[in-house]
Design a protein around this motif. Sequence first.
Motif, PDB file in Angstrom:
ATOM      1  N   GLU A  15       0.827  -1.213   0.000  1.00 60.70           N
ATOM      2  CA  GLU A  15       0.000   0.000   0.000  1.00 60.70           C
ATOM      3  C   GLU A  15       0.857   1.257   0.000  1.00 60.70           C
ATOM      4  O   GLU A  15       0.520   2.242  -0.660  1.00 60.70           O
ATOM      5  CB  GLU A  15      -0.933  -0.017   1.219  1.00 60.70           C
ATOM      6  N   LYS A  16       1.966   1.227   0.731  1.00 60.45           N
ATOM      7  CA  LYS A  16       2.867   2.375   0.740  1.00 60.45           C
ATOM      8  C   LYS A  16       3.416   2.629  -0.663  1.00 60.45           C
ATOM      9  O   LYS A  16       3.492   3.783  -1.129  1.00 60.45           O
ATOM     10  CB  LYS A  16       4.008   2.142   1.720  1.00 60.45           C
ATOM     11  N   ILE A  17       3.806   1.556  -1.350  1.00 57.49           N
ATOM     12  CA  ILE A  17       4.322   1.703  -2.718  1.00 57.49           C
ATOM     13  C   ILE A  17       3.252   2.305  -3.620  1.00 57.49           C
ATOM     14  O   ILE A  17       3.520   3.217  -4.418  1.00 57.49           O
ATOM     15  CB  ILE A  17       4.801   0.341  -3.265  1.00 57.49           C
ATOM     16  N   ARG A  18       2.053   1.822  -3.493  1.00 57.64           N
ATOM     17  CA  ARG A  18       0.966   2.289  -4.358  1.00 57.64           C
ATOM     18  C   ARG A  18       0.637   3.761  -4.097  1.00 57.64           C
ATOM     19  O   ARG A  18       0.376   4.524  -5.043  1.00 57.64           O
ATOM     20  CB  ARG A  18      -0.277   1.427  -4.134  1.00 57.64           C
ATOM     21  N   ILE A  19       0.669   4.190  -2.847  1.00 66.60           N
ATOM     22  CA  ILE A  19       0.378   5.588  -2.524  1.00 66.60           C
ATOM     23  C   ILE A  19       1.422   6.510  -3.144  1.00 66.60           C
ATOM     24  O   ILE A  19       1.086   7.535  -3.763  1.00 66.60           O
ATOM     25  CB  ILE A  19       0.310   5.782  -1.001  1.00 66.60           C
ATOM     26  N   VAL A  20       2.694   6.166  -3.000  1.00 59.76           N
ATOM     27  CA  VAL A  20       3.757   7.015  -3.565  1.00 59.76           C
ATOM     28  C   VAL A  20       3.668   7.033  -5.086  1.00 59.76           C
ATOM     29  O   VAL A  20       3.831   8.085  -5.724  1.00 59.76           O
ATOM     30  CB  VAL A  20       5.145   6.526  -3.102  1.00 59.76           C
ATOM     31  N   GLN A  21       3.402   5.884  -5.707  1.00 61.65           N
ATOM     32  CA  GLN A  21       3.277   5.841  -7.162  1.00 61.65           C
ATOM     33  C   GLN A  21       2.115   6.699  -7.648  1.00 61.65           C
ATOM     34  O   GLN A  21       2.211   7.377  -8.677  1.00 61.65           O
ATOM     35  CB  GLN A  21       3.094   4.399  -7.631  1.00 61.65           C
ATOM     36  N   ASN A  22       1.007   6.678  -6.933  1.00 62.91           N
ATOM     37  CA  ASN A  22      -0.147   7.497  -7.329  1.00 62.91           C
ATOM     38  C   ASN A  22       0.159   8.991  -7.234  1.00 62.91           C
ATOM     39  O   ASN A  22      -0.304   9.783  -8.058  1.00 62.91           O
ATOM     40  CB  ASN A  22      -1.349   7.157  -6.452  1.00 62.91           C
ATOM     41  N   ILE A  23       0.926   9.365  -6.231  1.00 62.06           N
ATOM     42  CA  ILE A  23       1.269  10.782  -6.073  1.00 62.06           C
ATOM     43  C   ILE A  23       2.103  11.271  -7.248  1.00 62.06           C
ATOM     44  O   ILE A  23       1.913  12.381  -7.747  1.00 62.06           O
ATOM     45  CB  ILE A  23       1.999  11.001  -4.739  1.00 62.06           C
ATOM     46  N   PHE A  24       3.024  10.446  -7.731  1.00 63.27           N
ATOM     47  CA  PHE A  24       3.934  10.842  -8.811  1.00 63.27           C
ATOM     48  C   PHE A  24       3.521  10.272 -10.164  1.00 63.27           C
ATOM     49  O   PHE A  24       4.359  10.183 -11.068  1.00 63.27           O
ATOM     50  CB  PHE A  24       5.362  10.392  -8.489  1.00 63.27           C
ATOM     51  N   GLN A  25       2.256   9.912 -10.328  1.00 63.77           N
ATOM     52  CA  GLN A  25       1.850   9.269 -11.570  1.00 63.77           C
ATOM     53  C   GLN A  25       1.949  10.194 -12.788  1.00 63.77           C
ATOM     54  O   GLN A  25       2.072   9.735 -13.919  1.00 63.77           O
ATOM     55  CB  GLN A  25       0.415   8.757 -11.433  1.00 63.77           C
ATOM     56  N   GLN A  26       1.950  11.510 -12.561  1.00 63.16           N
ATOM     57  CA  GLN A  26       2.066  12.449 -13.668  1.00 63.16           C
ATOM     58  C   GLN A  26       3.517  12.832 -13.972  1.00 63.16           C
ATOM     59  O   GLN A  26       3.770  13.584 -14.915  1.00 63.16           O
ATOM     60  CB  GLN A  26       1.276  13.733 -13.344  1.00 63.16           C
ATOM     61  N   SER A  27       4.454  12.317 -13.187  1.00 61.84           N
ATOM     62  CA  SER A  27       5.863  12.692 -13.336  1.00 61.84           C
ATOM     63  C   SER A  27       6.607  11.619 -14.125  1.00 61.84           C
ATOM     64  O   SER A  27       6.845  10.515 -13.621  1.00 61.84           O
ATOM     65  CB  SER A  27       6.522  12.890 -11.961  1.00 61.84           C
ATOM     66  N   GLY A  28       6.989  11.956 -15.356  1.00 65.17           N
ATOM     67  CA  GLY A  28       7.687  11.000 -16.195  1.00 65.17           C
ATOM     68  C   GLY A  28       9.099  10.710 -15.740  1.00 65.17           C
ATOM     69  O   GLY A  28       9.675   9.678 -16.125  1.00 65.17           O
ATOM     70  N   ASP A  29       9.698  11.597 -14.931  1.00 70.04           N
ATOM     71  CA  ASP A  29      11.058  11.369 -14.465  1.00 70.04           C
ATOM     72  C   ASP A  29      11.098  10.687 -13.099  1.00 70.04           C
ATOM     73  O   ASP A  29      12.175  10.538 -12.514  1.00 70.04           O
ATOM     74  CB  ASP A  29      11.833  12.686 -14.409  1.00 70.04           C
ATOM     75  N   PHE A  30       9.939  10.263 -12.586  1.00 68.90           N
ATOM     76  CA  PHE A  30       9.892   9.522 -11.326  1.00 68.90           C
ATOM     77  C   PHE A  30      10.177   8.044 -11.590  1.00 68.90           C
ATOM     78  O   PHE A  30       9.666   7.456 -12.538  1.00 68.90           O
ATOM     79  CB  PHE A  30       8.524   9.678 -10.667  1.00 68.90           C
ATOM     80  N   GLU A  31      11.014   7.462 -10.741  1.00 74.18           N
ATOM     81  CA  GLU A  31      11.351   6.048 -10.885  1.00 74.18           C
ATOM     82  C   GLU A  31      11.313   5.365  -9.527  1.00 74.18           C
ATOM     83  O   GLU A  31      11.541   6.010  -8.492  1.00 74.18           O
ATOM     84  CB  GLU A  31      12.755   5.879 -11.490  1.00 74.18           C
ATOM     85  N   TYR A  32      11.027   4.062  -9.559  1.00 76.84           N
ATOM     86  CA  TYR A  32      11.163   3.252  -8.353  1.00 76.84           C
ATOM     87  C   TYR A  32      11.778   1.917  -8.754  1.00 76.84           C
ATOM     88  O   TYR A  32      11.552   1.402  -9.845  1.00 76.84           O
ATOM     89  CB  TYR A  32       9.820   3.071  -7.652  1.00 76.84           C
ATOM     90  N   ARG A  33      12.608   1.389  -7.880  1.00 81.57           N
ATOM     91  CA  ARG A  33      13.312   0.146  -8.157  1.00 81.57           C
ATOM     92  C   ARG A  33      13.121  -0.813  -6.998  1.00 81.57           C
ATOM     93  O   ARG A  33      13.258  -0.437  -5.833  1.00 81.57           O
ATOM     94  CB  ARG A  33      14.808   0.397  -8.380  1.00 81.57           C
ATOM     95  N   GLU A  34      12.826  -2.061  -7.348  1.00 81.69           N
ATOM     96  CA  GLU A  34      12.673  -3.114  -6.346  1.00 81.69           C
ATOM     97  C   GLU A  34      13.975  -3.885  -6.242  1.00 81.69           C
ATOM     98  O   GLU A  34      14.597  -4.227  -7.259  1.00 81.69           O
ATOM     99  CB  GLU A  34      11.522  -4.043  -6.720  1.00 81.69           C
ATOM    100  N   LEU A  35      14.410  -4.168  -5.009  1.00 78.23           N
ATOM    101  CA  LEU A  35      15.651  -4.891  -4.764  1.00 78.23           C
ATOM    102  C   LEU A  35      15.457  -5.897  -3.640  1.00 78.23           C
ATOM    103  O   LEU A  35      14.485  -5.822  -2.880  1.00 78.23           O
ATOM    104  CB  LEU A  35      16.790  -3.927  -4.380  1.00 78.23           C
ATOM    105  N   MET A  36      16.411  -6.820  -3.540  1.00 82.12           N
ATOM    106  CA  MET A  36      16.467  -7.767  -2.432  1.00 82.12           C
ATOM    107  C   MET A  36      17.732  -7.481  -1.641  1.00 82.12           C
ATOM    108  O   MET A  36      18.843  -7.553  -2.162  1.00 82.12           O
ATOM    109  CB  MET A  36      16.478  -9.197  -2.944  1.00 82.12           C
ATOM    110  N   VAL A  37      17.576  -7.113  -0.382  1.00 80.08           N
ATOM    111  CA  VAL A  37      18.696  -6.823   0.502  1.00 80.08           C
ATOM    112  C   VAL A  37      18.613  -7.759   1.695  1.00 80.08           C
ATOM    113  O   VAL A  37      17.650  -7.691   2.477  1.00 80.08           O
ATOM    114  CB  VAL A  37      18.685  -5.353   0.969  1.00 80.08           C
ATOM    115  N   ASN A  38      19.621  -8.656   1.820  1.00 77.75           N
ATOM    116  CA  ASN A  38      19.595  -9.653   2.906  1.00 77.75           C
ATOM    117  C   ASN A  38      18.283 -10.417   2.927  1.00 77.75           C
ATOM    118  O   ASN A  38      17.654 -10.596   3.969  1.00 77.75           O
ATOM    119  CB  ASN A  38      19.845  -8.972   4.259  1.00 77.75           C
ATOM    120  N   GLU A  39      17.856 -10.817   1.701  1.00 79.65           N
ATOM    121  CA  GLU A  39      16.628 -11.604   1.505  1.00 79.65           C
ATOM    122  C   GLU A  39      15.378 -10.859   1.972  1.00 79.65           C
ATOM    123  O   GLU A  39      14.358 -11.478   2.299  1.00 79.65           O
ATOM    124  CB  GLU A  39      16.743 -12.959   2.216  1.00 79.65           C
TER     125      GLU A  39
END
Length: 493
Positions: free
Chosen positions: A19-43
Amino acid sequence: MPNLNEQTRLHFLSGSFEEKIRIVQNIFQQSGDFEYRELMVNETKCVMFFIKTRIDEGKLNDFIMGNLLGPPGKQDYTKSLSSLETGDLTLIIDSIIAGSIAFLDENSSQVKLFSVGQPPLRSISEPSSENVIAGAHDGFVESLDTNIYLLRSHLNDRQLAVKYHKVGTKSETNIAIVYISDIANKENVDEVTRRINSIKVDTIISPGSIIEAIEDNSFSIFPQLIDTERPDKVRSSILEGRIVVLMDGSPMAILLPVTFFSFFQSPDDYNNRWIPATFIRMLRYLACVIAVILPSFYIAVIGFHYEVVPDELATTMKNSIIGIPFPPLIEAMLMEVTIELIREAGIRLPKPIGQTIGIVGGLVIGDAVVQAGLISNVLVIVVAVTAVASFVLPSFEMTSTIRMLRFPLMFMASMFGFIGISFGLSIILMNLCRLESLGVPYLSPLAPFNWQDLKDTVVRLPMWMYKLRPVYLNPQKKKQIEELRGWKNKDEK
């Protein structure tokens, strides 16, 4: 960007990782230079949010490669950069916009903010519009943090106060009010803060918008605040008890309160000995009088008052206007407008071409109009001297005002001669007497008269005489110099 209401902030604070990811994405949905990256850190599943146009790619790569993608079990993002941990959605969004990475893992309810913003885009250099012969050669840039750094490097005072404010519901421009807390008048500080906080607009475009919003009288032709790009000028002003307003995205600093005489002062005045500095300053006042009066004086003499000039000069002036098809007012207006056009063209064109246009254009046009018999050669001299005199003043705002004042005086001189000039100057003087800058009389220390403050107005007396700060600023600490020439007193003993 949608408004961050209280419900959205609470939902973010208590929501799940997805839900946190979705809220931030919705806020910046009009910004073409906004990016988010998913990673695995210590599993552990993690995600990064950032705006790619606001961050330093080198810092981002060091952050990822050096810490997040290291050997299993040794990945640690907490030791890479200084961070701030928060659950405040407003702070998170503002930090992302400002150039930070927002880092979130699925096992934490808090978001970690890492600063990876880009460095200032323009290096520190001397302002081209405020050159000095001696003294510091650095200038403010478009970064508010860099400008605060420059100011603190010039002034190591623990009482230096920096108060931040945001102006503009859309732009949320950072504004800094800077002063020395044990010197500046507290009522002036409170008044500046009140005026800044009362600005309710979508965006602040430039410092000019702030000046128009907080100056005492927007309908006066005279400027009531000074804007400058020089840190040394700002330093000396706040040491006297003035207040400085800095804006993110602009190299201009706004000084207040000021008086009419403040616009004739230059840092070079205090880098030279007081006798030549006084001579140069008096030359500026003379140039101001010439720039305002000389064209109207010429019109009045030609039209009404031949008797005030010597006979030889009167004969020369009379011979120069024989055959001229225009009356003196039209002559002067044509030449003054032409000079203004050449000046504007020189500013707008590229620098090498602009200088050529200014010199060649003035010479060619001046010679051509005289040869064609459209303008008298005496008027060309008058207009040239007036143009040079108008650029002697160190303040661009006052220079613009002086250039405009001569036009109504020319009309008054063409109708009533010297009486019209006197009437016009009286109106100007009455306006100056009525003006205030943050409640300070504009003609201080002449009106109201204060003998002590005259040491730094038309003249510039020796620095050892500046023991007290200007009275009209009403500073908390009156004394600024305890003893400057103590060695002389010791020799006398």
